[in-house]
Design a protein around this motif. Structure first.
Motif, PDB file in Angstrom:
ATOM      1  N   GLY A  83      42.398  31.378  44.968  1.00 49.52           N
ATOM      2  CA  GLY A  83      41.907  32.538  45.710  1.00 49.52           C
ATOM      3  C   GLY A  83      42.165  33.887  45.061  1.00 49.52           C
ATOM      4  O   GLY A  83      41.703  34.911  45.560  1.00 49.52           O
ATOM      5  N   VAL A  84      42.873  33.911  43.949  1.00 49.40           N
ATOM      6  CA  VAL A  84      43.226  35.168  43.270  1.00 49.40           C
ATOM      7  C   VAL A  84      42.324  35.353  42.048  1.00 49.40           C
ATOM      8  O   VAL A  84      42.147  34.406  41.270  1.00 49.40           O
ATOM      9  N   PRO A  85      41.748  36.557  41.850  1.00 48.64           N
ATOM     10  CA  PRO A  85      40.941  36.781  40.654  1.00 48.64           C
ATOM     11  C   PRO A  85      41.742  36.463  39.387  1.00 48.64           C
ATOM     12  O   PRO A  85      42.864  36.933  39.208  1.00 48.64           O
ATOM     13  N   ALA A  86      41.145  35.612  38.523  1.00 47.10           N
ATOM     14  CA  ALA A  86      41.840  35.159  37.317  1.00 47.10           C
ATOM     15  C   ALA A  86      41.052  35.420  36.044  1.00 47.10           C
ATOM     16  O   ALA A  86      41.597  35.279  34.948  1.00 47.10           O
ATOM     17  N   GLY A  87      39.785  35.791  36.158  1.00 48.61           N
ATOM     18  CA  GLY A  87      38.967  36.043  34.977  1.00 48.61           C
ATOM     19  C   GLY A  87      37.507  36.152  35.362  1.00 48.61           C
ATOM     20  O   GLY A  87      37.167  36.196  36.538  1.00 48.61           O
ATOM     21  N   PHE A  88      36.653  36.189  34.341  1.00 46.94           N
ATOM     22  CA  PHE A  88      35.224  36.339  34.596  1.00 46.94           C
ATOM     23  C   PHE A  88      34.405  35.806  33.437  1.00 46.94           C
ATOM     24  O   PHE A  88      34.909  35.585  32.336  1.00 46.94           O
ATOM     25  N   ALA A  89      33.113  35.656  33.710  1.00 51.95           N
ATOM     26  CA  ALA A  89      32.126  35.331  32.674  1.00 51.95           C
ATOM     27  C   ALA A  89      30.863  36.125  32.958  1.00 51.95           C
ATOM     28  O   ALA A  89      30.519  36.378  34.124  1.00 51.95           O
ATOM     29  N   ILE A  90      30.175  36.499  31.889  1.00 54.95           N
ATOM     30  CA  ILE A  90      28.862  37.125  31.991  1.00 54.95           C
ATOM     31  C   ILE A  90      27.922  36.301  31.127  1.00 54.95           C
ATOM     32  O   ILE A  90      28.163  36.104  29.938  1.00 54.95           O
ATOM     33  N   VAL A  91      26.856  35.784  31.769  1.00 58.17           N
ATOM     34  CA  VAL A  91      25.898  34.910  31.097  1.00 58.17           C
ATOM     35  C   VAL A  91      24.515  35.549  31.167  1.00 58.17           C
ATOM     36  O   VAL A  91      24.019  35.846  32.254  1.00 58.17           O
ATOM     37  N   ILE A 142      40.377  26.096  41.138  1.00 58.31           N
ATOM     38  CA  ILE A 142      39.567  27.079  40.427  1.00 58.31           C
ATOM     39  C   ILE A 142      38.199  27.139  41.095  1.00 58.31           C
ATOM     40  O   ILE A 142      37.560  26.110  41.314  1.00 58.31           O
ATOM     41  N   GLU A 143      37.778  28.352  41.425  1.00 56.02           N
ATOM     42  CA  GLU A 143      36.489  28.559  42.076  1.00 56.02           C
ATOM     43  C   GLU A 143      35.721  29.619  41.304  1.00 56.02           C
ATOM     44  O   GLU A 143      36.292  30.619  40.856  1.00 56.02           O
ATOM     45  N   LEU A 144      34.405  29.426  41.151  1.00 59.46           N
ATOM     46  CA  LEU A 144      33.529  30.396  40.517  1.00 59.46           C
ATOM     47  C   LEU A 144      32.690  31.036  41.602  1.00 59.46           C
ATOM     48  O   LEU A 144      32.038  30.329  42.386  1.00 59.46           O
ATOM     49  N   VAL A 145      32.708  32.374  41.670  1.00 63.67           N
ATOM     50  CA  VAL A 145      31.977  33.097  42.711  1.00 63.67           C
ATOM     51  C   VAL A 145      31.148  34.213  42.086  1.00 63.67           C
ATOM     52  O   VAL A 145      31.542  34.799  41.079  1.00 63.67           O
ATOM     53  N   PRO A 146      29.980  34.514  42.672  1.00 67.32           N
ATOM     54  CA  PRO A 146      29.163  35.623  42.170  1.00 67.32           C
ATOM     55  C   PRO A 146      29.935  36.933  42.266  1.00 67.32           C
ATOM     56  O   PRO A 146      30.724  37.136  43.193  1.00 67.32           O
ATOM     57  N   ALA A 147      29.687  37.820  41.308  1.00 68.75           N
ATOM     58  CA  ALA A 147      30.417  39.098  41.292  1.00 68.75           C
ATOM     59  C   ALA A 147      29.465  40.261  41.011  1.00 68.75           C
ATOM     60  O   ALA A 147      29.662  41.041  40.089  1.00 68.75           O
ATOM     61  N   ARG A 189      26.859  37.505  36.617  1.00 66.33           N
ATOM     62  CA  ARG A 189      28.273  37.872  36.535  1.00 66.33           C
ATOM     63  C   ARG A 189      29.057  37.009  37.521  1.00 66.33           C
ATOM     64  O   ARG A 189      28.769  36.992  38.710  1.00 66.33           O
ATOM     65  N   THR A 190      30.054  36.305  36.979  1.00 68.24           N
ATOM     66  CA  THR A 190      30.825  35.347  37.774  1.00 68.24           C
ATOM     67  C   THR A 190      32.305  35.669  37.670  1.00 68.24           C
ATOM     68  O   THR A 190      32.822  35.902  36.580  1.00 68.24           O
ATOM     69  N   LEU A 191      32.969  35.680  38.804  1.00 67.78           N
ATOM     70  CA  LEU A 191      34.411  35.878  38.863  1.00 67.78           C
ATOM     71  C   LEU A 191      35.068  34.515  39.040  1.00 67.78           C
ATOM     72  O   LEU A 191      34.569  33.670  39.779  1.00 67.78           O
ATOM     73  N   PHE A 192      36.174  34.292  38.339  1.00 67.90           N
ATOM     74  CA  PHE A 192      36.936  33.059  38.491  1.00 67.90           C
ATOM     75  C   PHE A 192      38.113  33.341  39.420  1.00 67.90           C
ATOM     76  O   PHE A 192      38.854  34.307  39.209  1.00 67.90           O
ATOM     77  N   LEU A 193      38.291  32.493  40.409  1.00 71.48           N
ATOM     78  CA  LEU A 193      39.421  32.601  41.317  1.00 71.48           C
ATOM     79  C   LEU A 193      40.342  31.411  41.087  1.00 71.48           C
ATOM     80  O   LEU A 193      39.871  30.269  40.997  1.00 71.48           O
ATOM     81  N   ALA A 194      41.628  31.664  40.993  1.00 68.26           N
ATOM     82  CA  ALA A 194      42.636  30.608  40.887  1.00 68.26           C
ATOM     83  C   ALA A 194      43.467  30.682  42.157  1.00 68.26           C
ATOM     84  O   ALA A 194      44.161  31.680  42.395  1.00 68.26           O
ATOM     85  N   SER A 252      28.506  42.520  43.503  1.00 67.73           N
ATOM     86  CA  SER A 252      28.721  43.670  44.381  1.00 67.73           C
ATOM     87  C   SER A 252      30.079  43.566  45.067  1.00 67.73           C
ATOM     88  O   SER A 252      30.747  42.532  45.015  1.00 67.73           O
ATOM     89  N   GLY A 253      30.482  44.658  45.693  1.00 66.34           N
ATOM     90  CA  GLY A 253      31.710  44.691  46.475  1.00 66.34           C
ATOM     91  C   GLY A 253      32.979  44.535  45.661  1.00 66.34           C
ATOM     92  O   GLY A 253      33.035  44.888  44.485  1.00 66.34           O
ATOM     93  N   ASP A 254      34.002  43.985  46.315  1.00 66.65           N
ATOM     94  CA  ASP A 254      35.316  43.830  45.690  1.00 66.65           C
ATOM     95  C   ASP A 254      35.276  42.919  44.469  1.00 66.65           C
ATOM     96  O   ASP A 254      36.009  43.127  43.504  1.00 66.65           O
ATOM     97  N   ARG A 255      34.422  41.911  44.516  1.00 68.36           N
ATOM     98  CA  ARG A 255      34.335  40.997  43.374  1.00 68.36           C
ATOM     99  C   ARG A 255      33.794  41.716  42.131  1.00 68.36           C
ATOM    100  O   ARG A 255      34.277  41.509  41.026  1.00 68.36           O
ATOM    101  N   ALA A 256      32.784  42.573  42.327  1.00 67.70           N
ATOM    102  CA  ALA A 256      32.240  43.345  41.207  1.00 67.70           C
ATOM    103  C   ALA A 256      33.287  44.313  40.671  1.00 67.70           C
ATOM    104  O   ALA A 256      33.390  44.523  39.458  1.00 67.70           O
ATOM    105  N   LEU A 257      34.076  44.895  41.568  1.00 69.67           N
ATOM    106  CA  LEU A 257      35.133  45.815  41.144  1.00 69.67           C
ATOM    107  C   LEU A 257      36.206  45.069  40.342  1.00 69.67           C
ATOM    108  O   LEU A 257      36.659  45.545  39.298  1.00 69.67           O
ATOM    109  N   ALA A 258      36.591  43.877  40.801  1.00 71.92           N
ATOM    110  CA  ALA A 258      37.570  43.074  40.065  1.00 71.92           C
ATOM    111  C   ALA A 258      37.029  42.723  38.685  1.00 71.92           C
ATOM    112  O   ALA A 258      37.742  42.840  37.678  1.00 71.92           O
TER     113      ALA A 258
END
Length: 188
Positions: A83-91, A3-8, A76-81, A10-16
């Protein structure tokens, strides 16, 4: 599963994240009567829909923007499982809508159905808390019993049951300012 947390922001991560946000709002509509589905099949916050005097958004991207509120000022954070988008959090952190005694509010948290009940949400939540020390508040809708149970379990485990439960158990507050980051275990 890694499980990885990545900023979201802009780009594809923001779209996901935007796509997940629409799914999240659809899920919430079963618990919040003020979230309605418009004629295009998209969930909308009814007070905003009425104020705009329109049929609301027609696409998923428009839907996310329509229901965004202060989320553009939040982390805004995207969760990757694996390497695949699996969810998100907004804090939201240190922002005027927050009470003076709160540093961070978990506004939104979503795990895609495919990744639920595998430990992804628990690991992502703990990692998210560890990344931002301070005084947290987490809310759930009163009718959302699964979310209430999840957050009591996760926050209880995270804090060693040292948290405040308010509003009939639908709000949790805790302070992790002096907590050393926990070592994460990964589900098999």
């Amino acid at each position: 599963m890694q499980i990885e947390l990545v900023p979201a922001h802009s780009g594809d991560r923001a779209l996901a994240l935007s796509h997940f946000f629409v799914a999240f709002f659809h899920d919430l509509s079963q618990f919040d009567r003020q979230i309605v589905v418009n004629r295009y099949g998209l969930p909308c916050w009814e007070p905003t829909l009425i104020a705009c005097g329109t049929d609301g958004p027609k696409t998923a991207e428009e839907c996310a923007r329509f229901n965004w509120w202060v989320r553009d000022q939040a982390d805004r954070t995207l969760f990757l499982a694996d390497g695949v988008p699996a969810g998100f959090a907004i804090v939201l952190s240190r922002h005027p809508p927050l009470p003076d005694d709160v540093d961070h509010e978990l506004m939104d948290f979503y795990i895609a159905p495919k990744f639920r009940r595998q430990g992804v949400g628990r690991i992502a939540a703990r990692a998210l808390f560890d990344r931002q020390p301070g005084r947290w508040q987490v809310f759930q809708l009163e009718r959302n019993a699964p979310a209430i149970a999840f957050w009591h379990r996760v926050i209880g485990e995270y804090t060693g049951d040292h948290y405040l439960s308010l509003d009939n158990g639908t709000q949790q507050r805790f302070d992790n300012s002096d907590r050393a980051p926990a070592k994460e275990t990964r589900p098999d």
